[in-house]
Design a protein around this motif. Structure first.
Motif, PDB file in Angstrom:
ATOM      1  N   UNK A  88       0.827  -1.192   0.000  1.00 39.62           N
ATOM      2  CA  UNK A  88       0.000   0.000   0.000  1.00 39.62           C
ATOM      3  C   UNK A  88       0.873   1.258   0.000  1.00 39.62           C
ATOM      4  N   UNK A  89       0.471   2.264  -0.771  1.00 41.79           N
ATOM      5  CA  UNK A  89       1.201   3.524  -0.830  1.00 41.79           C
ATOM      6  C   UNK A  89       0.986   4.365   0.410  1.00 41.79           C
ATOM      7  N   UNK A  90       1.965   5.191   0.720  1.00 43.93           N
ATOM      8  CA  UNK A  90       1.940   5.957   1.968  1.00 43.93           C
ATOM      9  C   UNK A  90       0.707   6.842   2.098  1.00 43.93           C
ATOM     10  N   UNK A  91       0.241   7.409   1.004  1.00 45.07           N
ATOM     11  CA  UNK A  91      -0.924   8.291   1.090  1.00 45.07           C
ATOM     12  C   UNK A  91      -2.156   7.531   1.576  1.00 45.07           C
ATOM     13  N   UNK A  92      -2.182   6.238   1.315  1.00 44.33           N
ATOM     14  CA  UNK A  92      -3.353   5.428   1.644  1.00 44.33           C
ATOM     15  C   UNK A  92      -3.379   4.963   3.100  1.00 44.33           C
ATOM     16  N   UNK A  93      -2.220   4.978   3.777  1.00 39.81           N
ATOM     17  CA  UNK A  93      -2.226   4.437   5.136  1.00 39.81           C
ATOM     18  C   UNK A  93      -1.606   5.336   6.205  1.00 39.81           C
ATOM     19  N   UNK A  94      -1.026   6.455   5.814  1.00 40.38           N
ATOM     20  CA  UNK A  94      -0.400   7.284   6.847  1.00 40.38           C
ATOM     21  C   UNK A  94      -1.388   7.595   7.965  1.00 40.38           C
ATOM     22  N   UNK A  95      -0.900   7.563   9.175  1.00 39.67           N
ATOM     23  CA  UNK A  95      -1.718   7.907  10.331  1.00 39.67           C
ATOM     24  C   UNK A  95      -1.415   9.328  10.812  1.00 39.67           C
ATOM     25  N   UNK A  96      -0.777  10.103   9.954  1.00 41.46           N
ATOM     26  CA  UNK A  96      -0.456  11.489  10.286  1.00 41.46           C
ATOM     27  C   UNK A  96      -1.715  12.346  10.329  1.00 41.46           C
ATOM     28  N   UNK A  97      -1.641  13.414  11.090  1.00 38.92           N
ATOM     29  CA  UNK A  97      -2.720  14.407  11.125  1.00 38.92           C
ATOM     30  C   UNK A  97      -2.682  15.290   9.881  1.00 38.92           C
ATOM     31  N   UNK A  98      -1.465  15.480   9.353  1.00 41.86           N
ATOM     32  CA  UNK A  98      -1.269  16.313   8.174  1.00 41.86           C
ATOM     33  C   UNK A  98      -0.231  15.675   7.256  1.00 41.86           C
ATOM     34  N   UNK A  99      -0.438  15.822   5.950  1.00 38.33           N
ATOM     35  CA  UNK A  99       0.620  15.576   4.983  1.00 38.33           C
ATOM     36  C   UNK A  99       1.137  16.947   4.586  1.00 38.33           C
ATOM     37  N   UNK A 100       2.420  17.157   4.789  1.00 39.32           N
ATOM     38  CA  UNK A 100       3.075  18.385   4.348  1.00 39.32           C
ATOM     39  C   UNK A 100       3.694  18.081   2.989  1.00 39.32           C
ATOM     40  N   UNK A 101       3.013  18.490   1.940  1.00 40.61           N
ATOM     41  CA  UNK A 101       3.463  18.241   0.565  1.00 40.61           C
ATOM     42  C   UNK A 101       4.264  19.467   0.163  1.00 40.61           C
ATOM     43  N   UNK A 102       5.570  19.268  -0.052  1.00 44.01           N
ATOM     44  CA  UNK A 102       6.489  20.399  -0.195  1.00 44.01           C
ATOM     45  C   UNK A 102       7.187  20.365  -1.544  1.00 44.01           C
TER      46      UNK A 102
ATOM     47  N   UNK B 141     -10.025  10.712   2.528  1.00 40.31           N
ATOM     48  CA  UNK B 141     -11.429  10.341   2.322  1.00 40.31           C
ATOM     49  C   UNK B 141     -11.953  10.950   1.024  1.00 40.31           C
ATOM     50  N   UNK B 142     -11.663  12.226   0.803  1.00 41.33           N
ATOM     51  CA  UNK B 142     -12.076  12.887  -0.443  1.00 41.33           C
ATOM     52  C   UNK B 142     -11.434  12.181  -1.647  1.00 41.33           C
ATOM     53  N   UNK B 143     -10.136  11.883  -1.528  1.00 35.40           N
ATOM     54  CA  UNK B 143      -9.425  11.217  -2.616  1.00 35.40           C
ATOM     55  C   UNK B 143     -10.057   9.861  -2.941  1.00 35.40           C
ATOM     56  N   UNK B 144     -10.358   9.074  -1.936  1.00 35.47           N
ATOM     57  CA  UNK B 144     -10.944   7.747  -2.157  1.00 35.47           C
ATOM     58  C   UNK B 144     -12.282   7.843  -2.890  1.00 35.47           C
TER      59      UNK B 144
ATOM     60  N   UNK C  78       6.590   2.351  -8.304  1.00 34.76           N
ATOM     61  CA  UNK C  78       5.600   2.975  -7.446  1.00 34.76           C
ATOM     62  C   UNK C  78       4.457   3.485  -8.317  1.00 34.76           C
ATOM     63  N   UNK C  79       3.236   3.308  -7.836  1.00 37.21           N
ATOM     64  CA  UNK C  79       2.052   3.737  -8.578  1.00 37.21           C
ATOM     65  C   UNK C  79       1.351   4.835  -7.792  1.00 37.21           C
ATOM     66  N   UNK C  80       0.966   5.873  -8.514  1.00 38.37           N
ATOM     67  CA  UNK C  80       0.235   6.961  -7.887  1.00 38.37           C
ATOM     68  C   UNK C  80      -0.776   7.561  -8.837  1.00 38.37           C
ATOM     69  N   UNK C  81      -1.549   8.476  -8.309  1.00 42.27           N
ATOM     70  CA  UNK C  81      -2.531   9.211  -9.101  1.00 42.27           C
ATOM     71  C   UNK C  81      -2.104  10.666  -9.164  1.00 42.27           C
ATOM     72  N   UNK C  82      -2.244  11.253 -10.353  1.00 43.28           N
ATOM     73  CA  UNK C  82      -1.950  12.667 -10.545  1.00 43.28           C
ATOM     74  C   UNK C  82      -3.226  13.453 -10.256  1.00 43.28           C
ATOM     75  N   UNK C  83      -3.201  14.202  -9.157  1.00 42.87           N
ATOM     76  CA  UNK C  83      -4.383  14.926  -8.702  1.00 42.87           C
ATOM     77  C   UNK C  83      -4.114  16.424  -8.829  1.00 42.87           C
TER      78      UNK C  83
ATOM     79  N   UNK D 240      -7.964  21.096  -7.173  1.00 36.41           N
ATOM     80  CA  UNK D 240      -9.164  20.325  -6.842  1.00 36.41           C
ATOM     81  C   UNK D 240      -9.187  19.874  -5.381  1.00 36.41           C
ATOM     82  N   UNK D 241      -8.067  19.980  -4.699  1.00 35.98           N
ATOM     83  CA  UNK D 241      -7.988  19.511  -3.311  1.00 35.98           C
ATOM     84  C   UNK D 241      -8.366  20.669  -2.390  1.00 35.98           C
ATOM     85  N   UNK D 242      -9.472  20.489  -1.697  1.00 36.77           N
ATOM     86  CA  UNK D 242      -9.994  21.530  -0.805  1.00 36.77           C
ATOM     87  C   UNK D 242      -9.459  21.343   0.614  1.00 36.77           C
ATOM     88  N   UNK D 243      -9.446  22.423   1.372  1.00 31.33           N
ATOM     89  CA  UNK D 243      -9.061  22.356   2.779  1.00 31.33           C
ATOM     90  C   UNK D 243      -7.577  22.478   3.045  1.00 31.33           C
TER      91      UNK D 243
END
Length: 170
Positions: free
Chosen positions: A89-103, A120-123, A145-150, A154-157
């Motif tokens: 599973x990719x990290x975005x799908x299972x991280x238990x972090x409160x925030x992802x800091x995408x830098x 949840x929105x992504x799923x 590694x497989x990912x989705x280009x988002x 489109x990502x709110x919040x």
């Protein structure tokens, strides 16, 4: 699916190291910060895909850091499969972090994504996005590694902070 980008493990680690260093510096500059602990080498937190603990006046927040050099695409790369041959599973799908800091390290632009709301929105929407496979060489081998280009817009919040402005103030 043929990968469209190829990386070395050293390149990947260099980006991650730079992102962690600059984000830690940023967090220490925030008036609400009481402490920042790097957890990247802790096996317990590695399994949860958590890189930092950020202690503020409001509590402790767990942070996953994703460093990226592809700002010009207008996308995030949300990792859904970490290693294709192991079907992990990719990290975005299972991280238990409160925030992802995408830098975005070259632009010094930090995108703070609240989790699990963003996941949840992504799923609910992931089938709308293009899938991409990238490869990373490790020694004489390679993994995919497989990912989705988002699209970022489109990502709110999310909150966006330009860290280069803070460098000039320091």
């Amino acid at each position: 699916m043929k990968p469209t980008n190829k990386y070395t493990m050293k390149e990947t680690m260099d980006v991650a190291k730079q992102a962690s260093l600059e984000i830690e510096q940023y967090l220490w500059q925030q008036p609400e910060t009481l402490g920042v602990v790097n957890l990247e080498d802790d096996p317990y937190f590695q399994a949860l895909d958590i890189d930092l603990a950020w202690e503020t006046k409001d509590g402790v927040f767990l942070v996953e850091i994703k460093g990226d050099r592809y700002y010009r695409t207008g996308n995030y790369f949300f990792e859904v499969v970490s290693n294709q041959s192991k079907n992990s599973l990719g990290c975005f799908m299972y991280t238990e972090a409160d925030f992802v800091f995408y830098y975005f390290i070259d632009e010094k632009e930090l995108h703070v994504l609240p989790m699990p709301q963003t996941r949840e929105w992504f799923n609910e929407n992931k089938d709308r996005y293009q899938q991409k496979t990238v490869s990373t060489s490790v020694g004489t081998g390679r993994y995919f590694t497989v990912g989705k280009l988002v699209p970022r817009d489109e990502v709110k919040g999310k909150q966006v902070v330009n860290l280069s402005v803070l460098d000039k103030m320091a």
